[in-house]
Scaffold this active site. Structure first.
Site, short mmCIF file in Angstrom:
data_model
loop_
_atom_site.label_atom_id
_atom_site.label_comp_id
_atom_site.label_asym_id
_atom_site.label_seq_id
_atom_site.Cartn_x
_atom_site.Cartn_y
_atom_site.Cartn_z
N LYS A 1 51.20 11.72 30.93
CA LYS A 1 51.18 12.94 31.74
C LYS A 1 49.97 12.94 32.69
O LYS A 1 49.09 12.09 32.61
CB LYS A 1 51.12 14.16 30.83
CG LYS A 1 52.34 14.30 29.92
CD LYS A 1 53.59 14.55 30.75
CE LYS A 1 54.79 14.95 29.93
NZ LYS A 1 55.28 13.97 28.97
C1 PLP Z 1 60.20 17.88 30.38
C2 PLP Z 1 59.53 17.62 29.08
N1 PLP Z 1 59.66 18.53 28.11
C3 PLP Z 1 59.07 18.36 26.92
C4 PLP Z 1 58.32 17.25 26.63
C5 PLP Z 1 57.78 17.09 25.24
O1 PLP Z 1 56.42 16.88 25.18
P1 PLP Z 1 55.78 16.08 23.94
O2 PLP Z 1 56.13 14.65 24.11
O3 PLP Z 1 54.33 16.36 24.06
O4 PLP Z 1 56.36 16.67 22.70
C6 PLP Z 1 58.14 16.28 27.60
C7 PLP Z 1 57.34 15.09 27.33
O5 PLP Z 1 57.64 13.98 27.62
C8 PLP Z 1 58.78 16.46 28.86
O6 PLP Z 1 58.68 15.53 29.82
#
Ligand code: PLP
Length: 374
Positions: free
Chosen positions: A186
Protein backbone atom coordinates in the site's frame (compact mmCIF):
# COMPACT_ATOMS: atom_id res chain seq x y z
CA UNK A 1 23.63 -9.57 -12.69
CA UNK A 2 23.41 -7.11 -15.59
CA UNK A 3 20.87 -4.29 -15.38
CA UNK A 4 18.96 -5.78 -18.27
CA UNK A 5 18.15 -8.94 -16.31
CA UNK A 6 17.64 -7.49 -12.84
CA UNK A 7 14.25 -8.28 -11.39
CA UNK A 8 11.74 -5.48 -11.23
CA UNK A 9 9.35 -6.07 -8.35
CA UNK A 10 5.63 -5.34 -8.47
CA UNK A 11 5.75 -3.22 -5.31
CA UNK A 12 8.12 -2.17 -2.55
CA UNK A 13 7.63 -0.35 0.74
CA UNK A 14 9.64 2.80 1.48
CA UNK A 15 11.32 2.22 4.84
CA UNK A 16 14.01 4.57 6.10
CA UNK A 17 16.09 5.24 9.21
CA UNK A 18 13.35 7.28 10.83
CA UNK A 19 11.00 4.27 10.62
CA UNK A 20 13.71 2.07 12.15
CA UNK A 21 14.28 4.58 14.96
CA UNK A 22 10.59 4.76 15.83
CA UNK A 23 10.21 0.98 15.84
CA UNK A 24 13.34 0.56 17.97
CA UNK A 25 12.03 3.10 20.45
CA UNK A 26 8.93 0.98 21.04
CA UNK A 27 10.95 -2.24 21.24
CA UNK A 28 13.24 -0.67 23.82
CA UNK A 29 10.32 0.71 25.83
CA UNK A 30 8.98 -2.81 26.38
CA UNK A 31 5.42 -1.52 25.81
CA UNK A 32 4.53 -3.48 22.72
CA UNK A 33 0.75 -3.32 22.74
CA UNK A 34 -1.95 -1.05 24.18
CA UNK A 35 0.77 1.52 24.87
CA UNK A 36 0.99 5.19 23.97
CA UNK A 37 2.17 4.69 20.37
CA UNK A 38 -1.17 3.41 19.02
CA UNK A 39 -3.08 6.58 19.97
CA UNK A 40 -0.26 8.75 18.55
CA UNK A 41 -0.54 6.92 15.25
CA UNK A 42 -4.33 7.26 15.31
CA UNK A 43 -4.20 11.04 15.85
CA UNK A 44 -1.81 11.47 12.93
CA UNK A 45 -3.97 9.31 10.69
CA UNK A 46 -7.17 11.11 11.67
CA UNK A 47 -5.48 14.42 10.86
CA UNK A 48 -4.19 13.10 7.52
CA UNK A 49 -7.69 12.17 6.32
CA UNK A 50 -9.48 14.99 8.11
CA UNK A 51 -11.69 12.76 10.24
CA UNK A 52 -12.34 13.29 13.95
CA UNK A 53 -11.74 9.67 15.01
CA UNK A 54 -9.41 6.90 13.85
CA UNK A 55 -9.35 3.39 15.29
CA UNK A 56 -6.30 1.37 14.28
CA UNK A 57 -6.94 -2.32 13.67
CA UNK A 58 -4.93 -5.38 12.68
CA UNK A 59 -5.84 -5.27 8.96
CA UNK A 60 -8.10 -3.65 6.41
CA UNK A 61 -10.18 -6.82 6.43
CA UNK A 62 -10.69 -6.49 10.20
CA UNK A 63 -11.73 -2.86 9.68
CA UNK A 64 -14.31 -3.84 7.07
CA UNK A 65 -15.65 -6.55 9.34
CA UNK A 66 -16.05 -4.08 12.21
CA UNK A 67 -17.90 -1.71 9.88
CA UNK A 68 -20.42 -4.48 9.23
CA UNK A 69 -20.99 -4.60 12.99
CA UNK A 70 -21.35 -0.79 13.08
CA UNK A 71 -23.98 -1.00 10.35
CA UNK A 72 -25.83 -3.80 12.17
CA UNK A 73 -25.45 -6.18 9.23
CA UNK A 74 -26.66 -9.68 10.07
CA UNK A 75 -28.18 -12.90 8.73
CA UNK A 76 -30.72 -12.34 5.95
CA UNK A 77 -29.32 -8.93 5.02
CA UNK A 78 -27.80 -8.04 1.68
CA UNK A 79 -24.71 -5.90 1.20
CA UNK A 80 -24.10 -4.36 -2.20
CA UNK A 81 -20.52 -4.03 -3.33
CA UNK A 82 -18.18 -4.08 -6.30
CA UNK A 83 -17.16 -7.31 -7.99
CA UNK A 84 -13.97 -5.64 -9.22
CA UNK A 85 -12.16 -5.46 -5.89
CA UNK A 86 -10.10 -7.43 -3.44
CA UNK A 87 -12.18 -10.22 -1.85
CA UNK A 88 -12.24 -8.62 1.61
CA UNK A 89 -14.76 -5.97 0.55
CA UNK A 90 -17.32 -8.72 -0.08
CA UNK A 91 -16.19 -11.24 2.55
CA UNK A 92 -16.95 -8.83 5.38
CA UNK A 93 -20.69 -9.25 4.68
CA UNK A 94 -20.42 -13.04 4.72
CA UNK A 95 -18.65 -12.95 8.11
CA UNK A 96 -21.86 -11.54 9.58
CA UNK A 97 -24.16 -14.00 7.83
CA UNK A 98 -25.27 -11.55 5.13
CA UNK A 99 -25.27 -12.08 1.36
CA UNK A 100 -22.95 -10.11 -0.91
CA UNK A 101 -24.75 -8.59 -3.89
CA UNK A 102 -22.57 -7.36 -6.72
CA UNK A 103 -23.40 -4.33 -8.83
CA UNK A 104 -21.46 -3.76 -12.04
CA UNK A 105 -18.78 -1.14 -12.49
CA UNK A 106 -17.89 1.75 -14.76
CA UNK A 107 -15.42 0.44 -17.37
CA UNK A 108 -13.37 3.63 -17.22
CA UNK A 109 -12.81 4.13 -13.49
CA UNK A 110 -13.39 0.47 -12.44
CA UNK A 111 -15.54 1.81 -9.58
CA UNK A 112 -19.17 0.95 -8.78
CA UNK A 113 -21.71 2.30 -11.25
CA UNK A 114 -24.27 4.12 -9.04
CA UNK A 115 -27.13 3.22 -11.42
CA UNK A 116 -26.24 -0.46 -11.04
CA UNK A 117 -26.15 -0.04 -7.26
CA UNK A 118 -29.61 1.52 -7.32
CA UNK A 119 -30.95 -1.32 -9.45
CA UNK A 120 -29.56 -3.86 -6.96
CA UNK A 121 -31.31 -2.40 -3.90
CA UNK A 122 -34.01 -4.61 -2.33
CA UNK A 123 -35.88 -4.40 0.98
CA UNK A 124 -33.10 -6.59 2.42
CA UNK A 125 -30.25 -4.23 1.51
CA UNK A 126 -28.54 -3.11 4.70
CA UNK A 127 -25.31 -1.56 3.47
CA UNK A 128 -23.26 -0.56 0.46
CA UNK A 129 -19.50 -1.09 0.52
CA UNK A 130 -18.06 1.34 -2.05
CA UNK A 131 -14.46 0.69 -3.00
CA UNK A 132 -12.04 3.39 -4.18
CA UNK A 133 -10.37 0.94 -6.48
CA UNK A 134 -6.71 1.51 -7.31
CA UNK A 135 -6.92 4.75 -5.32
CA UNK A 136 -9.56 6.43 -7.51
CA UNK A 137 -12.49 7.89 -5.52
CA UNK A 138 -15.89 6.28 -6.08
CA UNK A 139 -18.98 8.35 -6.98
CA UNK A 140 -20.02 9.61 -3.57
CA UNK A 141 -22.21 12.42 -4.91
CA UNK A 142 -24.52 9.74 -6.24
CA UNK A 143 -23.96 7.05 -3.60
CA UNK A 144 -24.42 9.18 -0.46
CA UNK A 145 -27.95 10.47 -1.32
CA UNK A 146 -28.91 7.07 -2.70
CA UNK A 147 -28.00 5.35 0.57
CA UNK A 148 -29.67 8.09 2.62
CA UNK A 149 -32.88 7.82 0.60
CA UNK A 150 -33.08 4.10 1.21
CA UNK A 151 -31.86 4.16 4.83
CA UNK A 152 -28.81 2.07 3.94
CA UNK A 153 -25.39 2.37 5.60
CA UNK A 154 -22.55 3.49 3.34
CA UNK A 155 -19.12 2.07 4.15
CA UNK A 156 -16.13 3.26 2.18
CA UNK A 157 -13.41 0.74 1.44
CA UNK A 158 -10.58 3.23 1.05
CA UNK A 159 -7.94 0.53 1.64
CA UNK A 160 -6.21 1.42 -1.62
CA UNK A 161 -6.78 5.15 -1.48
CA UNK A 162 -4.99 6.88 1.39
CA UNK A 163 -4.35 10.46 0.26
CA UNK A 164 -6.98 10.55 -2.49
CA UNK A 165 -9.40 13.49 -2.64
CA UNK A 166 -13.02 13.76 -3.65
CA UNK A 167 -14.52 17.17 -4.43
CA UNK A 168 -11.51 18.91 -2.94
CA UNK A 169 -11.57 17.05 0.39
CA UNK A 170 -9.60 13.99 1.49
CA UNK A 171 -11.31 10.62 1.41
CA UNK A 172 -12.19 9.92 5.00
CA UNK A 173 -13.54 13.42 5.58
CA UNK A 174 -16.93 12.95 3.92
CA UNK A 175 -18.89 11.72 6.92
CA UNK A 176 -19.35 7.98 6.42
CA UNK A 177 -16.97 5.37 7.91
CA UNK A 178 -13.85 4.71 5.83
CA UNK A 179 -11.53 1.73 6.06
CA UNK A 180 -7.77 1.86 5.43
CA UNK A 181 -5.17 -0.85 4.91
CA UNK A 182 -1.43 -0.85 5.44
CA UNK A 183 -0.13 -4.09 3.95
CA UNK A 184 3.38 -3.47 2.49
CA UNK A 185 2.16 -2.94 -1.09
CA UNK A 186 0.00 0.00 0.00
CA UNK A 187 0.93 3.70 -0.17
CA UNK A 188 2.10 3.42 3.46
CA UNK A 189 2.64 0.34 5.56
CA UNK A 190 2.56 -0.93 9.11
CA UNK A 191 3.55 -4.47 8.03
CA UNK A 192 0.05 -5.80 8.52
CA UNK A 193 -2.48 -3.30 9.76
CA UNK A 194 -5.45 -1.12 9.02
CA UNK A 195 -7.77 1.48 10.47
CA UNK A 196 -11.33 2.73 10.45
CA UNK A 197 -12.04 6.46 10.51
CA UNK A 198 -15.44 7.67 11.66
CA UNK A 199 -17.21 10.94 12.39
CA UNK A 200 -19.36 9.76 15.27
CA UNK A 201 -17.94 9.33 18.76
CA UNK A 202 -20.25 6.44 19.64
CA UNK A 203 -19.15 4.57 16.54
CA UNK A 204 -15.54 5.17 17.53
CA UNK A 205 -16.18 3.80 21.03
CA UNK A 206 -17.87 0.75 19.57
CA UNK A 207 -14.88 0.15 17.26
CA UNK A 208 -12.46 0.43 20.17
CA UNK A 209 -14.49 -2.10 22.16
CA UNK A 210 -14.99 -4.52 19.26
CA UNK A 211 -11.32 -4.60 18.32
CA UNK A 212 -10.41 -5.31 21.94
CA UNK A 213 -12.49 -8.44 22.63
CA UNK A 214 -15.65 -6.51 23.41
CA UNK A 215 -14.24 -4.87 26.50
CA UNK A 216 -16.15 -1.82 27.69
CA UNK A 217 -14.40 1.37 28.71
CA UNK A 218 -15.56 0.71 32.25
CA UNK A 219 -14.70 -3.01 32.40
CA UNK A 220 -11.71 -4.56 34.00
CA UNK A 221 -9.39 -6.67 31.82
CA UNK A 222 -11.40 -9.89 32.02
CA UNK A 223 -14.87 -8.42 31.72
CA UNK A 224 -16.44 -8.33 28.28
CA UNK A 225 -19.63 -6.46 27.51
CA UNK A 226 -20.18 -7.74 23.98
CA UNK A 227 -18.86 -10.23 21.45
CA UNK A 228 -15.59 -8.79 20.20
CA UNK A 229 -12.41 -9.77 18.42
CA UNK A 230 -8.70 -9.36 18.78
CA UNK A 231 -8.27 -6.88 15.97
CA UNK A 232 -5.80 -4.66 17.82
CA UNK A 233 -2.80 -3.10 16.08
CA UNK A 234 0.36 -3.54 18.18
CA UNK A 235 2.58 -0.58 19.09
CA UNK A 236 5.51 -1.79 16.97
CA UNK A 237 3.35 -1.62 13.85
CA UNK A 238 1.88 1.70 14.96
CA UNK A 239 5.41 3.12 15.34
CA UNK A 240 6.18 2.18 11.75
CA UNK A 241 2.88 3.80 10.80
CA UNK A 242 3.98 7.06 12.43
CA UNK A 243 7.20 7.08 10.40
CA UNK A 244 5.22 6.41 7.26
CA UNK A 245 2.65 9.13 7.95
CA UNK A 246 5.41 11.62 8.64
CA UNK A 247 6.56 11.20 5.06
CA UNK A 248 3.20 10.45 3.47
CA UNK A 249 3.25 13.61 1.36
CA UNK A 250 6.66 12.67 -0.04
CA UNK A 251 5.53 9.11 -0.71
CA UNK A 252 2.40 10.28 -2.53
CA UNK A 253 4.34 12.82 -4.57
CA UNK A 254 6.91 10.24 -5.60
CA UNK A 255 4.19 7.76 -6.60
CA UNK A 256 2.51 10.50 -8.62
CA UNK A 257 5.79 11.16 -10.44
CA UNK A 258 6.30 7.48 -11.23
CA UNK A 259 2.74 7.29 -12.56
CA UNK A 260 3.32 10.35 -14.75
CA UNK A 261 6.42 8.73 -16.25
CA UNK A 262 4.40 5.62 -17.13
CA UNK A 263 1.75 7.87 -18.70
CA UNK A 264 4.39 9.48 -20.87
CA UNK A 265 6.15 6.22 -21.84
CA UNK A 266 2.90 4.41 -22.61
CA UNK A 267 1.46 7.18 -24.79
CA UNK A 268 2.10 5.22 -28.00
CA UNK A 269 1.59 1.71 -26.63
CA UNK A 270 -1.69 -0.03 -27.42
CA UNK A 271 -3.08 -0.15 -23.85
CA UNK A 272 -5.57 1.96 -21.90
CA UNK A 273 -3.86 3.82 -19.08
CA UNK A 274 -5.58 4.62 -15.75
CA UNK A 275 -8.54 7.01 -15.89
CA UNK A 276 -7.29 10.57 -15.31
CA UNK A 277 -8.14 12.89 -12.43
CA UNK A 278 -10.68 15.66 -12.84
CA UNK A 279 -12.01 18.48 -10.68
CA UNK A 280 -13.83 16.00 -8.41
CA UNK A 281 -11.52 13.01 -8.32
CA UNK A 282 -7.86 13.08 -7.33
CA UNK A 283 -6.35 9.61 -7.29
CA UNK A 284 -3.81 8.43 -4.74
CA UNK A 285 -1.59 6.12 -6.75
CA UNK A 286 -1.77 2.58 -5.37
CA UNK A 287 -0.95 0.43 -8.41
CA UNK A 288 -0.47 1.17 -12.08
CA UNK A 289 -3.00 -0.90 -13.98
CA UNK A 290 -3.29 -0.93 -17.75
CA UNK A 291 -6.09 -2.46 -19.83
CA UNK A 292 -4.90 -4.57 -22.76
CA UNK A 293 -6.76 -4.47 -26.08
CA UNK A 294 -9.74 -6.84 -26.35
CA UNK A 295 -8.50 -10.24 -27.50
CA UNK A 296 -4.90 -9.75 -26.39
CA UNK A 297 -3.38 -12.87 -24.81
CA UNK A 298 -2.74 -11.55 -21.32
CA UNK A 299 -1.17 -14.71 -19.90
CA UNK A 300 1.31 -14.72 -22.79
CA UNK A 301 2.12 -11.02 -22.24
CA UNK A 302 2.66 -11.65 -18.54
CA UNK A 303 4.85 -14.65 -19.28
CA UNK A 304 7.02 -12.66 -21.65
CA UNK A 305 7.51 -9.94 -19.06
CA UNK A 306 8.24 -12.54 -16.37
CA UNK A 307 10.91 -14.05 -18.64
CA UNK A 308 12.61 -10.65 -18.58
CA UNK A 309 12.43 -10.45 -14.78
CA UNK A 310 9.46 -8.08 -14.73
CA UNK A 311 6.71 -8.84 -12.22
CA UNK A 312 3.09 -8.17 -13.18
CA UNK A 313 -0.25 -9.24 -11.70
CA UNK A 314 -3.70 -9.89 -13.16
CA UNK A 315 -5.39 -7.17 -11.07
CA UNK A 316 -8.21 -7.79 -10.42
CA UNK A 317 -10.23 -10.98 -10.85
CA UNK A 318 -13.99 -10.48 -10.44
CA UNK A 319 -14.94 -11.62 -6.95
CA UNK A 320 -18.20 -13.30 -7.95
CA UNK A 321 -16.23 -15.73 -10.13
CA UNK A 322 -13.91 -16.91 -7.35
CA UNK A 323 -14.60 -20.61 -6.79
CA UNK A 324 -15.94 -20.24 -3.24
CA UNK A 325 -18.36 -17.54 -4.39
CA UNK A 326 -19.63 -19.65 -7.29
CA UNK A 327 -20.05 -22.66 -4.98
CA UNK A 328 -21.81 -20.68 -2.26
CA UNK A 329 -24.12 -18.47 -4.30
CA UNK A 330 -24.23 -19.95 -7.80
CA UNK A 331 -22.67 -16.85 -9.34
CA UNK A 332 -21.60 -17.41 -12.95
CA UNK A 333 -19.83 -15.84 -15.89
CA UNK A 334 -22.00 -13.28 -17.68
CA UNK A 335 -23.64 -11.83 -14.55
CA UNK A 336 -21.47 -8.73 -14.46
CA UNK A 337 -20.15 -8.22 -17.98
CA UNK A 338 -18.28 -4.96 -17.44
CA UNK A 339 -16.37 -6.23 -14.44
CA UNK A 340 -15.67 -9.53 -16.17
CA UNK A 341 -14.31 -7.81 -19.25
CA UNK A 342 -12.06 -5.56 -17.14
CA UNK A 343 -10.89 -8.57 -15.13
CA UNK A 344 -9.89 -10.37 -18.32
CA UNK A 345 -7.89 -7.45 -19.69
CA UNK A 346 -6.34 -5.49 -16.82
CA UNK A 347 -2.83 -5.99 -15.56
CA UNK A 348 -0.71 -4.27 -12.91
CA UNK A 349 2.80 -3.14 -13.82
CA UNK A 350 5.65 -2.75 -11.33
CA UNK A 351 4.91 0.34 -9.28
CA UNK A 352 6.30 1.96 -6.13
CA UNK A 353 7.60 5.28 -4.89
CA UNK A 354 11.22 4.65 -5.76
CA UNK A 355 10.89 2.89 -9.08
CA UNK A 356 13.49 4.35 -11.40
CA UNK A 357 12.81 5.72 -14.84
CA UNK A 358 15.26 3.28 -16.43
CA UNK A 359 13.29 0.37 -14.97
CA UNK A 360 10.03 1.89 -16.17
CA UNK A 361 11.53 2.18 -19.65
CA UNK A 362 12.45 -1.51 -19.50
CA UNK A 363 8.92 -2.40 -18.41
CA UNK A 364 7.31 -0.40 -21.20
CA UNK A 365 9.65 -1.71 -23.90
CA UNK A 366 9.01 -5.27 -22.73
CA UNK A 367 5.26 -4.63 -22.77
CA UNK A 368 5.41 -3.12 -26.24
CA UNK A 369 7.42 -6.07 -27.51
CA UNK A 370 5.08 -8.60 -25.88
CA UNK A 371 1.97 -6.96 -27.33
CA UNK A 372 3.51 -7.01 -30.80
CA UNK A 373 4.50 -10.65 -30.42
CA UNK A 374 1.20 -12.13 -29.16
C1 PLP B 1 -9.82 -2.86 -1.76
C2 PLP B 1 -9.25 -3.59 -0.59
N1 PLP B 1 -10.06 -3.89 0.43
C3 PLP B 1 -9.60 -4.53 1.51
C4 PLP B 1 -8.30 -4.93 1.62
C5 PLP B 1 -7.89 -5.73 2.82
O1 PLP B 1 -6.82 -5.23 3.51
P1 PLP B 1 -5.87 -6.20 4.37
O2 PLP B 1 -5.05 -6.98 3.40
O3 PLP B 1 -5.08 -5.26 5.20
O4 PLP B 1 -6.76 -7.06 5.18
C6 PLP B 1 -7.41 -4.64 0.59
C7 PLP B 1 -6.01 -5.05 0.68
O5 PLP B 1 -5.39 -5.55 -0.19
C8 PLP B 1 -7.90 -3.97 -0.56
O6 PLP B 1 -7.10 -3.71 -1.60
Amino acid sequence: MSTATQRIALSAPWIDERDEELVLEVLRSGWLSLGPTGPRFESLLAAAVDAPFAAAVSSGTAGLHLCMRLAGVGPGDEVITSPYSFVASANCAIYEGATPVFADIDARTFNLDPAAVEAAITPRTKAVVAVDIFGYPAEYDALVPLCERHGIALIEDACEALGARYRGKPLGSHGHPAVWAFYPNKQMTTGEGGAVTVHDEREYELLVSLRNQGRLETSSWLQHGRLGYNYRLDDISAALGIGQLEKLDRILEARGRVAAVYGELLADVDVETPWPDDAEHVRSWFVYVVKLPAGADRPAVMRQLADQGIATAPYLPSIHLQSYMRDRYGFAQGMLPVSEDCSARTMALPFHARLERADQERVVEALRGALNAV
